[in-house]
Design an enzyme around this catalytic site. Sequence first.
Site, PDB file in Angstrom:
ATOM      1  N   ARG A 106       0.840  -1.158  -0.055  1.00 51.25           N
ATOM      2  CA  ARG A 106       0.058  -0.185  -0.025  1.00 51.25           C
ATOM      3  C   ARG A 106       0.994   1.339   0.061  1.00 51.25           C
ATOM      4  NH1 ARG A 106      -2.158  -3.566   4.190  1.00 51.25           N
ATOM      5  NH2 ARG A 106      -4.350  -4.164   3.583  1.00 51.25           N
ATOM      6  N   ARG A 108      -0.900  -1.356  -7.137  1.00 53.43           N
ATOM      7  CA  ARG A 108      -1.037  -2.622  -6.367  1.00 53.43           C
ATOM      8  C   ARG A 108      -1.921  -3.527  -6.809  1.00 53.43           C
ATOM      9  NH1 ARG A 108      -1.405  -4.344  -0.690  1.00 53.43           N
ATOM     10  NH2 ARG A 108      -3.657  -4.551   0.001  1.00 53.43           N
ATOM     11  N   TYR A 110      -9.306 -10.573  -7.774  1.00 53.78           N
ATOM     12  CA  TYR A 110      -8.618 -10.865  -8.739  1.00 53.78           C
ATOM     13  C   TYR A 110      -8.945 -12.116  -9.428  1.00 53.78           C
ATOM     14  CZ  TYR A 110      -6.379  -7.287  -6.217  1.00 53.78           C
ATOM     15  OH  TYR A 110      -6.203  -6.015  -5.436  1.00 53.78           O
ATOM     16  N   LYS A 122      -2.371  -2.327   8.029  1.00 50.03           N
ATOM     17  CA  LYS A 122      -3.792  -2.011   8.473  1.00 50.03           C
ATOM     18  C   LYS A 122      -3.749  -2.871  10.102  1.00 50.03           C
ATOM     19  CE  LYS A 122      -6.607  -0.491   4.665  1.00 50.03           C
ATOM     20  NZ  LYS A 122      -7.812  -0.956   4.036  1.00 50.03           N
ATOM     21  N   HIS A 165      -4.427  -8.761   3.509  1.00 51.51           N
ATOM     22  CA  HIS A 165      -5.915  -8.728   3.416  1.00 51.51           C
ATOM     23  C   HIS A 165      -6.223  -9.378   4.654  1.00 51.51           C
ATOM     24  CE1 HIS A 165      -6.613  -7.931  -1.249  1.00 51.51           C
ATOM     25  NE2 HIS A 165      -6.343  -6.859  -0.316  1.00 51.51           N
ATOM     26  N   HIS A 224      -3.007   3.354  -6.515  1.00 55.10           N
ATOM     27  CA  HIS A 224      -3.756   1.898  -5.923  1.00 55.10           C
ATOM     28  C   HIS A 224      -3.701   0.980  -7.144  1.00 55.10           C
ATOM     29  CE1 HIS A 224      -5.003   0.079  -2.425  1.00 55.10           C
ATOM     30  NE2 HIS A 224      -6.101  -0.256  -2.981  1.00 55.10           N
TER      31      HIS A 224
END
Length: 322
Positions: free
Chosen positions: A168, A263, A296, A192, A287, A260
């Site tokens: 990120r 990524r 994806y 995160k 994630h 983004h």
Amino acid sequence: MYVKKEEKPLVLKEFLSYLLVIRGYSINTIKSYESDLLNFFSFIKEYLEIAISIKDFNVFILSMVTEKDILAFLVYLNYSKDNTVVTRKRKVSAIRSFYKWLFNTYDIGANIENPSKDIPYMQSVKKIPKNLSLKEAKKIINIFNITNSQMPKRNNTIIAILLNCGLRISEISNLNISNINFKEKYFRIIGKGNKERIVYYNTYVEKQLKDYLNKRKIINLNEPVFINHSSNRLGIDGIENVCKKAFQLAGLEENGYTAHSLRHTMATLLYKYSNADILVIKEILGHASICSTQIYTHIYNKEIQEAYNKNPLNNFELKKVA
């Protein structure tokens, strides 16, 4: 309906501190909660014609808000501000979290109910992220040179990490020298929710990284990897500007790509060309849920469907059989 950050009430400061210290939320997430809740408070002040300033909002005033008031806010966001479902869902989530904390923290009274508890959950429309094709990725990966950039080595290294490691932009900004294991070739990332993960880098990134850092005078390991012209940490805006410039130089600015997108490109190419398991890609991207990574597989399936549609026999006209 803009509210200055210095006008936030004490009760909001307490809630944001709770998110940081107890819940371990990232700074970016907390800023998002702060902005969304100040937006909500501003609406409530006007909608309910509250005479005092937002800075003076307290537990009593906020506990008087009703479910109808929150629904009115959602209507306002939809019709007056033209907010998307995703944006409205995010703001509802902030309001719901705030009121859950408020009623758990303060003794408000048995006769007053949490106004957000019955607010319905909105279904998000899954948006397939934009990603570069392999041809476009090859075009952009080493786009900077001394004729178009003052810091070409830094910029090319940032693009290389985005396209090869899928970090990120906030993770790239927060990267310190101490987070790099040069011997084992990996980054130690704090993502995160302050979750730590290891992201390995390939030979190409290694060459770009060493070429860039060899030009730096590194004094200690706590220095940021990427710095600006003032030798300060390169922020998120700075990285986004690097990507924007790269898209312009490659003639891709009309495609609507963002930082983004790089990524997303890394994850799409990895899934499409490496036969990597979806769980492996989940760990690489950091994630929390496999649901975030499965997008994806949908991208690749869409490409397969489009390939079938391009079959020259697809438009073959059927002759009527008597």
